[in-house]
Write a protein that holds these residues in place. Structure first.
Motif, short mmCIF file in Angstrom:
data_model
loop_
_atom_site.label_atom_id
_atom_site.label_comp_id
_atom_site.label_asym_id
_atom_site.label_seq_id
_atom_site.Cartn_x
_atom_site.Cartn_y
_atom_site.Cartn_z
N VAL A 104 0.83 -1.21 0.00
CA VAL A 104 0.00 0.00 0.00
C VAL A 104 0.86 1.26 0.00
O VAL A 104 0.65 2.17 -0.80
CB VAL A 104 -0.95 0.01 1.21
N LEU A 105 1.85 1.31 0.90
CA LEU A 105 2.64 2.53 1.06
C LEU A 105 3.90 2.57 0.19
O LEU A 105 4.50 3.64 0.02
CB LEU A 105 3.04 2.70 2.53
N ALA A 106 4.30 1.42 -0.36
CA ALA A 106 5.47 1.38 -1.25
C ALA A 106 5.09 0.86 -2.63
O ALA A 106 5.40 1.47 -3.64
CB ALA A 106 6.57 0.51 -0.64
N GLY A 107 4.42 -0.28 -2.66
CA GLY A 107 3.94 -0.82 -3.93
C GLY A 107 4.88 -1.79 -4.59
O GLY A 107 4.49 -2.89 -4.96
N THR A 108 6.13 -1.39 -4.78
CA THR A 108 7.11 -2.25 -5.44
C THR A 108 8.48 -2.05 -4.79
O THR A 108 8.70 -1.06 -4.07
CB THR A 108 7.26 -1.91 -6.94
N PRO A 109 9.41 -2.97 -5.06
CA PRO A 109 10.78 -2.79 -4.54
C PRO A 109 11.46 -1.53 -5.07
O PRO A 109 12.50 -1.13 -4.55
CB PRO A 109 11.50 -4.06 -5.03
N VAL A 135 9.49 -2.97 5.29
CA VAL A 135 10.11 -4.29 5.42
C VAL A 135 10.17 -4.85 4.01
O VAL A 135 9.13 -5.11 3.40
CB VAL A 135 9.30 -5.21 6.35
N PRO A 136 11.37 -5.03 3.44
CA PRO A 136 11.47 -5.42 2.03
C PRO A 136 10.80 -6.76 1.74
O PRO A 136 10.86 -7.69 2.55
CB PRO A 136 12.98 -5.51 1.79
N LEU A 137 10.16 -6.84 0.60
CA LEU A 137 9.67 -8.11 0.05
C LEU A 137 10.51 -8.41 -1.17
O LEU A 137 10.71 -7.55 -2.03
CB LEU A 137 8.19 -8.01 -0.33
N GLU A 138 11.01 -9.65 -1.25
CA GLU A 138 11.90 -10.02 -2.35
C GLU A 138 11.39 -11.27 -3.04
O GLU A 138 11.00 -12.24 -2.39
CB GLU A 138 13.31 -10.26 -1.83
N ARG A 139 11.40 -11.23 -4.35
CA ARG A 139 10.96 -12.37 -5.15
C ARG A 139 11.76 -13.62 -4.77
O ARG A 139 12.98 -13.59 -4.68
CB ARG A 139 11.15 -12.06 -6.63
N GLY A 140 11.03 -14.71 -4.53
CA GLY A 140 11.69 -15.98 -4.25
C GLY A 140 12.08 -16.20 -2.81
O GLY A 140 12.61 -17.26 -2.49
N GLY A 163 1.76 -10.45 -8.34
CA GLY A 163 1.91 -9.91 -9.68
C GLY A 163 3.33 -9.40 -9.90
O GLY A 163 4.22 -9.61 -9.09
N ASN A 164 3.53 -8.71 -11.02
CA ASN A 164 4.86 -8.15 -11.32
C ASN A 164 5.23 -7.07 -10.33
O ASN A 164 4.37 -6.25 -9.97
CB ASN A 164 4.85 -7.56 -12.73
N PRO A 165 6.46 -6.96 -9.88
CA PRO A 165 7.60 -7.83 -10.23
C PRO A 165 7.89 -8.90 -9.18
O PRO A 165 8.85 -9.63 -9.33
CB PRO A 165 8.75 -6.83 -10.30
N LEU A 166 7.07 -9.00 -8.14
CA LEU A 166 7.40 -9.89 -7.02
C LEU A 166 6.99 -11.34 -7.26
O LEU A 166 7.59 -12.26 -6.68
CB LEU A 166 6.74 -9.38 -5.73
N GLY A 167 5.97 -11.56 -8.06
CA GLY A 167 5.51 -12.93 -8.28
C GLY A 167 4.77 -13.48 -7.07
O GLY A 167 4.11 -12.75 -6.33
N ASN A 168 4.90 -14.78 -6.84
CA ASN A 168 4.26 -15.45 -5.72
C ASN A 168 5.22 -15.54 -4.54
O ASN A 168 6.33 -16.05 -4.70
CB ASN A 168 3.80 -16.85 -6.11
N LEU A 169 4.79 -15.06 -3.39
CA LEU A 169 5.63 -15.08 -2.19
C LEU A 169 5.02 -15.97 -1.13
O LEU A 169 3.81 -16.01 -0.94
CB LEU A 169 5.78 -13.66 -1.63
N ARG A 170 5.91 -16.67 -0.41
CA ARG A 170 5.47 -17.51 0.72
C ARG A 170 5.55 -16.70 2.02
O ARG A 170 6.56 -16.06 2.28
CB ARG A 170 6.36 -18.73 0.85
N PHE A 171 4.52 -16.81 2.83
CA PHE A 171 4.50 -16.17 4.15
C PHE A 171 4.35 -17.25 5.22
O PHE A 171 3.54 -18.17 5.09
CB PHE A 171 3.35 -15.17 4.26
#
Length: 345
Positions: free
Chosen positions: A163-168, A199-204, A269-277
């Protein structure tokens, strides 16, 4: 039924069993393509029972035969103390960029917020700021202002990373607007602050929280909720009756149906793809409609006595006892710890 420690031990054993099955059957690991998650996306956690104690929570997505077969074997291994639920595709409860909202185009894996005219919550300009209103990064659609937090003596807004960042690609200092752009917000007219920390979210890579804060330009805010200011937190044990106030569905009520849920796969969706939590909280609606819809991301979820449990970030459109979907929360203490903040009082 099992106590919490026993349930955790069984969960760990089942996780090892799943790994063995995956290797034995030659299944491919999770496909990180933005459009699909074709690998084994089986979630394991603890499901509270009405009479006390816990069963195993097993969650799998509809439409993936390999996962259904995997779930069946896990259920056989777990025995009678198991709670199995099928879910739809799990997505952030708002995502996408302004360009997508303007064009009406939806990228694979994205779930855009409900249209302004159809939202039941606060989509307009709100001054002073208060929880539950529309807010977002200037290049994102719209989410929810979850709570106010304090860092280094200054008041900040708490919501999700998406919401507050959107993408890396987002940068500290980026403009935050209220209402969000999908609800007509624009800079500089509706600027309320700047992105301060995420808190960064990273693909994979697996994650625990989807969270960020924004430093407010003006420190005069309204801390009131439907139950008054929320200043304390607690750990979810399961079966709690909870509520939230969000941009799209306003005030809704639900019940915690699973805790410590691992391998919750969310399609960004782009660019993060599917993330596991991992270590997530599951909530189902106790009302006639869903507990959350697109645009409710970032809402603070709390008990009736005004104690916070989690930060709402994702959901499915199917599943749950009334068929309206399941909602997923980051544990609130994990969110506050990751950002180094505390709830404002």
């Amino acid at each position: 039924m099992m106590n919490r420690d026993e349930a955790r031990e069984v969960k760990a054993q089942l996780a090892d069993y799943v790994d063995e099955l995956v290797q034995r059957q030659g299944l491919q690991p999770l496909d990180l393509d933005v459009a699909t998650a074709s690998g084994p996306t089986l979630g394991l956690g603890l499901a509270p029972r009405d009479g006390g104690g816990y069963a195993m929570a097993v969650r799998y997505r509809l439409g993936v035969p390999a996962v259904r077969r995997l779930a069946r074997k896990v259920v056989e291994q777990a025995g009678p103390a198991v709670d199995v639920r099928r879910t739809g595709r799990i997505r952030p409860v708002t995502t996408g960029h302004v360009a997508d909202a303007e064009s009406g185009e939806q990228r694979a894996g994205q779930r855009l917020p409900v249209a302004t005219a159809l939202a039941e919550g606060e989509t307009g300009r709100a001054r002073p700021l208060r929880p539950g209103v529309s807010i977002a990064h200037v290049a994102v659609t719209a989410g929810t202002l979850g709570a106010f937090v304090v860092r280094d003596g200054a008041l900040h807004v708490l919501s999700n990373f998406h919401v507050l960042a959107g993408t890396p690609r987002a940068q500290i200092g980026d403009v935050i607007v209220q209402p969000g752009p999908a609800d007509g917000g624009a800079a500089p007219r509706d600027r309320v602050g700047t992105l301060a920390q995420l808190v960064p979210l990273e693909r994979g890579r697996s994650a625990t929280v989807d969270a960020a804060i924004a430093l407010l330009d003006e420190q005069d805010v309204d801390l009131r909720y439907p139950v008054g200011p929320i200043t304390t937190t607690t750990v979810a044990f399961g079966n709690e009756e909870v509520a939230k106030i969000g941009r799209t569905t306003a005030v809704t009520t639900g019940r915690v149906t699973a805790i410590e849920l691992d391998d919750v796969v969310v399609g960004y969706g782009n660019p993060l793809g599917n993330l596991r939590f991992d270590d997530q909280i599951e909530v189902e609606s106790t009302g006639a409609g869903p507990f959350s819809r697109g645009g409710d991301s970032g809402s603070l979820v709390y008990r009736a006595d005004g104690v916070a449990l989690g930060l709402l970030f994702a959901g499915s459109e199917t599943g749950g006892s009334n068929g309206s979907g399941l909602t997923y929360l980051n544990p609130i203490d994990a969110v506050l710890s990751a950002l180094g903040v505390e709830l404002a009082s």
